[in-house]
Write a protein that holds these residues in place. Structure first.
Motif, mmCIF file in Angstrom:
data_model
loop_
_atom_site.group_PDB
_atom_site.id
_atom_site.type_symbol
_atom_site.label_atom_id
_atom_site.label_comp_id
_atom_site.label_asym_id
_atom_site.label_seq_id
_atom_site.Cartn_x
_atom_site.Cartn_y
_atom_site.Cartn_z
ATOM 1 N N PHE A 181 15.880 -82.742 49.589
ATOM 2 C CA PHE A 181 15.213 -83.292 48.411
ATOM 3 C C PHE A 181 15.877 -82.775 47.134
ATOM 4 C CE2 PHE A 181 12.201 -85.119 51.087
ATOM 5 C CZ PHE A 181 11.145 -85.715 50.400
ATOM 6 N N ALA A 182 16.156 -81.473 47.095
ATOM 7 C CA ALA A 182 16.739 -80.861 45.897
ATOM 8 C C ALA A 182 18.146 -81.389 45.632
ATOM 9 C CB ALA A 182 16.768 -79.334 46.045
ATOM 10 N N VAL A 183 18.958 -81.472 46.682
ATOM 11 C CA VAL A 183 20.331 -81.977 46.528
ATOM 12 C C VAL A 183 20.307 -83.445 46.104
ATOM 13 C CG1 VAL A 183 22.453 -82.512 47.767
ATOM 14 C CG2 VAL A 183 21.328 -80.313 48.140
ATOM 15 N N ALA A 184 19.408 -84.235 46.703
ATOM 16 C CA ALA A 184 19.304 -85.656 46.355
ATOM 17 C C ALA A 184 18.928 -85.816 44.887
ATOM 18 C CB ALA A 184 18.275 -86.340 47.247
ATOM 19 N N TRP A 185 17.974 -84.995 44.413
ATOM 20 C CA TRP A 185 17.554 -85.080 43.015
ATOM 21 C C TRP A 185 18.714 -84.763 42.080
ATOM 22 C CZ3 TRP A 185 17.375 -81.640 38.936
ATOM 23 C CH2 TRP A 185 16.684 -82.083 37.798
ATOM 24 N N ALA A 186 19.474 -83.740 42.436
ATOM 25 C CA ALA A 186 20.598 -83.328 41.586
ATOM 26 C C ALA A 186 21.651 -84.424 41.482
ATOM 27 C CB ALA A 186 21.229 -82.045 42.138
ATOM 28 N N SER A 187 21.741 -85.255 42.520
ATOM 29 C CA SER A 187 22.745 -86.336 42.510
ATOM 30 C C SER A 187 22.162 -87.666 42.034
ATOM 31 C CB SER A 187 23.343 -86.493 43.912
ATOM 32 O OG SER A 187 22.339 -86.893 44.838
ATOM 33 N N GLY A 211 14.866 -83.639 59.115
ATOM 34 C CA GLY A 211 16.028 -83.678 58.232
ATOM 35 C C GLY A 211 16.911 -84.893 58.448
ATOM 36 N N ALA A 212 17.139 -85.273 59.705
ATOM 37 C CA ALA A 212 18.007 -86.426 59.985
ATOM 38 C C ALA A 212 17.411 -87.710 59.412
ATOM 39 C CB ALA A 212 18.213 -86.564 61.486
ATOM 40 N N ASP A 213 16.078 -87.834 59.538
ATOM 41 C CA ASP A 213 15.416 -89.009 58.965
ATOM 42 C C ASP A 213 15.641 -89.080 57.464
ATOM 43 O OD1 ASP A 213 14.034 -89.889 61.389
ATOM 44 O OD2 ASP A 213 12.745 -88.141 61.123
ATOM 45 N N VAL A 214 15.429 -87.961 56.794
ATOM 46 C CA VAL A 214 15.531 -87.939 55.336
ATOM 47 C C VAL A 214 16.975 -88.166 54.887
ATOM 48 C CG1 VAL A 214 15.127 -86.566 53.254
ATOM 49 C CG2 VAL A 214 13.512 -86.432 55.175
ATOM 50 N N GLN A 215 17.936 -87.606 55.619
ATOM 51 C CA GLN A 215 19.343 -87.840 55.284
ATOM 52 C C GLN A 215 19.681 -89.324 55.369
ATOM 53 O OE1 GLN A 215 21.373 -85.953 53.890
ATOM 54 N NE2 GLN A 215 21.623 -83.917 54.794
ATOM 55 N N ASP A 216 19.172 -89.999 56.394
ATOM 56 C CA ASP A 216 19.409 -91.437 56.529
ATOM 57 C C ASP A 216 18.832 -92.200 55.338
ATOM 58 O OD1 ASP A 216 20.706 -91.152 58.919
ATOM 59 O OD2 ASP A 216 18.963 -91.638 60.178
ATOM 60 N N LEU A 240 8.226 -82.314 59.809
ATOM 61 C CA LEU A 240 8.247 -81.417 60.967
ATOM 62 C C LEU A 240 8.290 -79.974 60.478
ATOM 63 C CD1 LEU A 240 10.799 -83.364 63.216
ATOM 64 C CD2 LEU A 240 8.341 -83.123 63.606
ATOM 65 N N SER A 241 7.383 -79.160 60.972
ATOM 66 C CA SER A 241 7.256 -77.790 60.462
ATOM 67 C C SER A 241 8.550 -76.990 60.608
ATOM 68 C CB SER A 241 6.109 -77.070 61.180
ATOM 69 O OG SER A 241 6.308 -77.075 62.583
ATOM 70 N N ALA A 242 9.268 -77.192 61.695
ATOM 71 C CA ALA A 242 10.498 -76.434 61.927
ATOM 72 C C ALA A 242 11.619 -76.861 60.973
ATOM 73 C CB ALA A 242 10.955 -76.622 63.368
ATOM 74 N N GLU A 243 11.456 -78.015 60.318
ATOM 75 C CA GLU A 243 12.518 -78.527 59.445
ATOM 76 C C GLU A 243 12.082 -78.592 57.989
ATOM 77 O OE1 GLU A 243 14.734 -81.874 60.946
ATOM 78 O OE2 GLU A 243 13.954 -81.575 62.961
ATOM 79 N N GLN A 244 10.975 -77.952 57.668
ATOM 80 C CA GLN A 244 10.430 -78.014 56.316
ATOM 81 C C GLN A 244 11.439 -77.526 55.274
ATOM 82 O OE1 GLN A 244 7.072 -79.079 55.717
ATOM 83 N NE2 GLN A 244 7.792 -79.218 53.605
ATOM 84 N N GLU A 245 12.051 -76.383 55.511
ATOM 85 C CA GLU A 245 13.000 -75.832 54.535
ATOM 86 C C GLU A 245 14.224 -76.717 54.403
ATOM 87 O OE1 GLU A 245 13.999 -71.788 55.258
ATOM 88 O OE2 GLU A 245 11.927 -71.064 55.189
ATOM 89 N N ALA A 246 14.706 -77.215 55.516
ATOM 90 C CA ALA A 246 15.891 -78.089 55.480
ATOM 91 C C ALA A 246 15.600 -79.353 54.678
ATOM 92 C CB ALA A 246 16.325 -78.439 56.899
ATOM 93 N N VAL A 247 14.421 -79.926 54.873
ATOM 94 C CA VAL A 247 14.048 -81.146 54.146
ATOM 95 C C VAL A 247 13.912 -80.868 52.655
ATOM 96 C CG1 VAL A 247 12.179 -82.837 53.803
ATOM 97 C CG2 VAL A 247 12.975 -82.287 56.111
ATOM 98 N N GLU A 248 13.350 -79.726 52.312
ATOM 99 C CA GLU A 248 13.224 -79.363 50.894
ATOM 100 C C GLU A 248 14.604 -79.254 50.241
ATOM 101 O OE1 GLU A 248 10.887 -75.839 50.697
ATOM 102 O OE2 GLU A 248 9.011 -76.850 51.233
ATOM 103 N N ARG A 249 15.580 -78.718 50.966
ATOM 104 C CA ARG A 249 16.954 -78.620 50.420
ATOM 105 C C ARG A 249 17.542 -80.012 50.215
ATOM 106 N NH1 ARG A 249 17.315 -74.171 54.026
ATOM 107 N NH2 ARG A 249 18.323 -75.482 55.614
#
Length: 362
Positions: free
Chosen positions: A300-306, A263-268, A289-298
């Motif tokens: 992605f969704a927020v980024a698309w909306a913006s 998630g931190a990578d994707v946020q950057d 990362l499997s433990a962060e799959q859901e967080a990363v998907e969120r």
């Protein structure tokens, strides 16, 4: 193999070759290194004899401390005399050939007139580049007089460091077969990036793929690429690769990772995309990362909306999608372009050598 009844030549050539490989591997895997200017000048001498003589004499002395580092005349070890010519052709020359002939193309360097003397310090008044020969003599004499294996290894390692730096300036010869299948290309890349390189290998592959796409499909005017250790902020870049459209704007930014991202990578990456006003951002990474799959998907969704379109593809995904669209010629061009990327951006010799070795095995 020595004839029956005759002693094996000194020093032990097999043991010396193993020691050379061990020290060379260590030097290739380190950044920087202690290399005095006088050693660098000898390694880059205009005289082939000097370039070969320096590592040959030192490695011979390192392999067998009882031998005389100044000796050039054949002997059986008595009084320190040995056979540097035979040692060079059996140990140094094959190693040199495996490393882009970094010291020069000679297959028998000691046959040259400058090395057909009893000792390195003999007949210096008749030598061209006498100053370099005197420097070589001082260095070898100091090693001989110190006569300590630890010190000899230290000096020899400095010589290898200078050779590594010389190798970095060379353009490797990458022999690409006339035909390369998609399966072969993907297997090449799979093996190549299986060894982590701090990003060097992955970025070269990705840059080659997008450069090939630019050439064959005309989607972009140019592909801008950073060197792997340059911070995006320092280069005012949005990502490792920027695909530039005909009007000069960034059409697609590509971040390359030789690992799984979280998630931190994707946020950057989202932050960089917004900072540079980029709406299309591709993450080329091994996976999430499997433990962060859901967080990363969120994210992605927020980024698309913006207004930021994030994509994630592995290197295999990219190759499997892009190369068939461009045809067989593009696959060969891609494989050749990897080598150009490695040389153009001064990738560490060990990574260039690894790509060359894989190509030679095709």
């Amino acid at each position: 193999m020595a004839k029956a009844g005759r002693p094996l030549p000194r020093p032990d050539r097999a043991a010396a070759a193993l020691k050379l490989d061990e020290l060379w591997e260590a030097v290739l895997n380190q950044e920087g290194g202690d290399c005095p200017p006088e050693i660098a000048r000898l390694v880059n001498s205009g005289q082939t004899a000097i370039r070969f003589c320096l590592p040959t004499q030192l490695l011979g002395k390192l392999a067998d401390p009882d031998l005389d580092a100044m000796c050039l005349q054949k002997g059986d070890g008595e009084a320190g005399r040995w056979d540097p010519r035979g040692f060079a052709t059996k140990v140094i020359v094959p190693w040199n050939r495996d490393n882009q002939s970094v010291l020069g193309p000679s297959g028998d360097p000691y046959v040259s007139n400058p090395l057909r003397r009893p000792r390195v310090d003999a007949g210096l008044d008749q030598m061209d580049d006498r100053e370099q020969w005197e420097t070589l003599c001082r260095l070898l004499r100091e090693v001989e007089e110190t006569n300590d294996p630890g010190h000899t290894e230290q000096v020899f390692t400095r010589v290898l460091t200078a050779i590594r730096d010389r190798l970095r300036e060379l353009t490797f010869t990458y022999v690409v077969p006339s035909r390369v299948s998609l399966r072969q290309a993907m297997e090449l890349v799979r093996i190549y990036v299986s060894q982590r390189s701090g990003g060097d290998r992955g970025l070269a592959i990705a840059a080659a793929l997008f450069e090939t796409t630019r050439k064959h499909l005309g989607l972009y005017r140019e592909i801008r690429r950073n060197v792997i250790n340059a911070a995006d902020a320092a280069t005012n870049s949005a990502a490792d690769l920027e695909c530039i459209s005909a009007d000069g704007t960034v059409k697609l930014a590509v971040e390359v990772k030789e690992r799984r991202v979280g998630g931190a990578d994707v946020q950057d990456m989202v932050a960089k995309a917004r900072l540079h006003g980029i709406t299309e951002f591709l993450i080329c990474a091994d996976g999430i990362l499997s433990a962060e799959q859901e967080a990363v998907e969120r994210i992605f969704a927020v980024a698309w909306a913006s207004g930021t379109n994030l994509y994630h593809l592995t290197m295999a995904d990219l190759m499997r999608t892009a190369l068939p669209l461009m045809g067989e010629e593009s696959i060969r061009d891609f494989v050749a372009e990897v080598g150009r990327q490695l040389d153009t951006f001064g990738t560490q010799p060990r990574h260039r050598q690894a790509w060359k070795t894989l190509l030679d095995q095709l």
